[in-house]
Write a protein that holds these residues in place. Structure first.
Motif, mmCIF file in Angstrom:
data_model
loop_
_atom_site.group_PDB
_atom_site.id
_atom_site.type_symbol
_atom_site.label_atom_id
_atom_site.label_comp_id
_atom_site.label_asym_id
_atom_site.label_seq_id
_atom_site.Cartn_x
_atom_site.Cartn_y
_atom_site.Cartn_z
ATOM 1 N N UNK A 1 0.818 -1.209 0.000
ATOM 2 C CA UNK A 1 0.000 0.000 0.000
ATOM 3 C C UNK A 1 0.852 1.259 0.000
ATOM 4 N N UNK A 2 2.169 1.116 0.143
ATOM 5 C CA UNK A 2 3.027 2.294 0.136
ATOM 6 C C UNK A 2 3.217 2.785 -1.297
ATOM 7 N N UNK A 3 3.525 4.062 -1.425
ATOM 8 C CA UNK A 3 3.701 4.659 -2.743
ATOM 9 C C UNK A 3 5.058 5.317 -2.804
ATOM 10 N N UNK A 4 5.799 5.002 -3.824
ATOM 11 C CA UNK A 4 7.094 5.623 -4.040
ATOM 12 C C UNK A 4 6.999 6.444 -5.309
ATOM 13 N N UNK A 5 7.278 7.731 -5.212
ATOM 14 C CA UNK A 5 7.237 8.589 -6.388
ATOM 15 C C UNK A 5 8.391 8.225 -7.309
ATOM 16 N N UNK A 6 8.083 8.005 -8.548
ATOM 17 C CA UNK A 6 9.098 7.667 -9.529
ATOM 18 C C UNK A 6 9.437 8.912 -10.334
ATOM 19 N N UNK A 7 10.677 9.022 -10.782
ATOM 20 C CA UNK A 7 11.033 10.184 -11.589
ATOM 21 C C UNK A 7 10.258 10.170 -12.905
ATOM 22 N N UNK A 8 9.924 11.360 -13.381
ATOM 23 C CA UNK A 8 9.212 11.478 -14.660
ATOM 24 C C UNK A 8 10.135 11.009 -15.777
ATOM 25 N N UNK A 9 9.587 10.241 -16.688
ATOM 26 C CA UNK A 9 10.369 9.748 -17.824
ATOM 27 C C UNK A 9 9.918 10.486 -19.071
ATOM 28 N N UNK A 10 10.861 10.964 -19.830
ATOM 29 C CA UNK A 10 10.486 11.707 -21.024
ATOM 30 C C UNK A 10 10.407 10.763 -22.215
ATOM 31 N N UNK A 11 9.490 11.027 -23.105
ATOM 32 C CA UNK A 11 9.325 10.215 -24.313
ATOM 33 C C UNK A 11 10.424 10.537 -25.305
ATOM 34 N N UNK A 12 10.969 9.507 -25.918
ATOM 35 C CA UNK A 12 12.007 9.674 -26.924
ATOM 36 C C UNK A 12 11.348 9.786 -28.292
ATOM 37 N N UNK A 13 10.508 8.832 -28.630
ATOM 38 C CA UNK A 13 9.732 8.810 -29.863
ATOM 39 C C UNK A 13 8.321 8.418 -29.473
ATOM 40 N N UNK A 14 7.349 8.690 -30.317
ATOM 41 C CA UNK A 14 5.983 8.283 -29.971
ATOM 42 C C UNK A 14 5.925 6.789 -29.646
ATOM 43 N N UNK A 15 5.372 6.460 -28.501
ATOM 44 C CA UNK A 15 5.240 5.067 -28.077
ATOM 45 C C UNK A 15 6.470 4.490 -27.405
ATOM 46 N N UNK A 16 7.529 5.277 -27.252
ATOM 47 C CA UNK A 16 8.753 4.784 -26.634
ATOM 48 C C UNK A 16 9.089 5.644 -25.420
ATOM 49 N N UNK A 17 9.655 5.045 -24.393
ATOM 50 C CA UNK A 17 10.033 5.755 -23.175
ATOM 51 C C UNK A 17 11.511 5.497 -22.916
ATOM 52 N N UNK A 18 12.212 6.529 -22.527
ATOM 53 C CA UNK A 18 13.625 6.367 -22.197
ATOM 54 C C UNK A 18 13.718 5.828 -20.774
ATOM 55 N N UNK B 1 16.465 3.289 -18.183
ATOM 56 C CA UNK B 1 17.710 2.521 -18.089
ATOM 57 C C UNK B 1 17.404 1.101 -17.640
ATOM 58 N N UNK B 2 18.352 0.222 -17.837
ATOM 59 C CA UNK B 2 18.185 -1.165 -17.408
ATOM 60 C C UNK B 2 18.022 -1.230 -15.896
ATOM 61 N N UNK B 3 18.764 -0.404 -15.165
ATOM 62 C CA UNK B 3 18.656 -0.392 -13.706
ATOM 63 C C UNK B 3 17.257 0.039 -13.271
ATOM 64 N N UNK B 4 16.670 1.039 -13.949
ATOM 65 C CA UNK B 4 15.312 1.466 -13.617
ATOM 66 C C UNK B 4 14.307 0.366 -13.918
ATOM 67 N N UNK B 5 14.484 -0.301 -15.045
ATOM 68 C CA UNK B 5 13.582 -1.389 -15.422
ATOM 69 C C UNK B 5 13.652 -2.524 -14.406
ATOM 70 N N UNK B 6 14.868 -2.876 -13.984
ATOM 71 C CA UNK B 6 15.015 -3.938 -12.987
ATOM 72 C C UNK B 6 14.392 -3.532 -11.656
ATOM 73 N N UNK B 7 14.554 -2.271 -11.273
ATOM 74 C CA UNK B 7 13.950 -1.793 -10.038
ATOM 75 C C UNK B 7 12.431 -1.824 -10.107
ATOM 76 N N UNK B 8 11.872 -1.387 -11.248
ATOM 77 C CA UNK B 8 10.415 -1.441 -11.428
ATOM 78 C C UNK B 8 9.918 -2.877 -11.347
ATOM 79 N N UNK B 9 10.634 -3.788 -11.985
ATOM 80 C CA UNK B 9 10.237 -5.204 -11.976
ATOM 81 C C UNK B 9 10.296 -5.779 -10.570
#
Length: 76
Positions: free
Chosen positions: A5-22, A24-32
């Motif tokens: 139930x806790x919430x951690x604010x994540x940094x805003x990610x900027x779009x690189x191209x339509x439908x794509x998000x920048x 990093x692998x470390x961020x992806x692993x942390x999200x997973x």
């Protein structure tokens, strides 16, 4: 185990191209790692052998029984 139930604010990610998000692998692993506890898979129950006395209602035609009986794999 983290509090679901806790919430951690994540940094805003900027779009690189339509439908794509920048990201990093470390961020992806942390999200997973944060999402993994939400998808716990129950253990699979394995079926054990069944006693022949518990099998009821199976009907085999005489022709099928003769066919299986004549196969060397099934006890010639």
């Amino acid at each position: 185990m983290p509090n679901p139930t806790s919430y951690t604010a994540l940094p805003e990610r900027r779009s690189v191209e339509p439908g794509q998000i920048e990201i990093s692998l470390a961020e992806l692993r942390g999200d997973s790692a944060r999402m993994a506890p939400h998808w716990v898979v129950p253990p699979i129950a394995t079926a054990g052998p069944v006693s022949p006395s518990l099998i009821h209602g199976v009907v085999v035609s005489p022709a099928s029984a003769r066919l299986v009986g004549s196969m060397s794999v099934y006890g010639d």
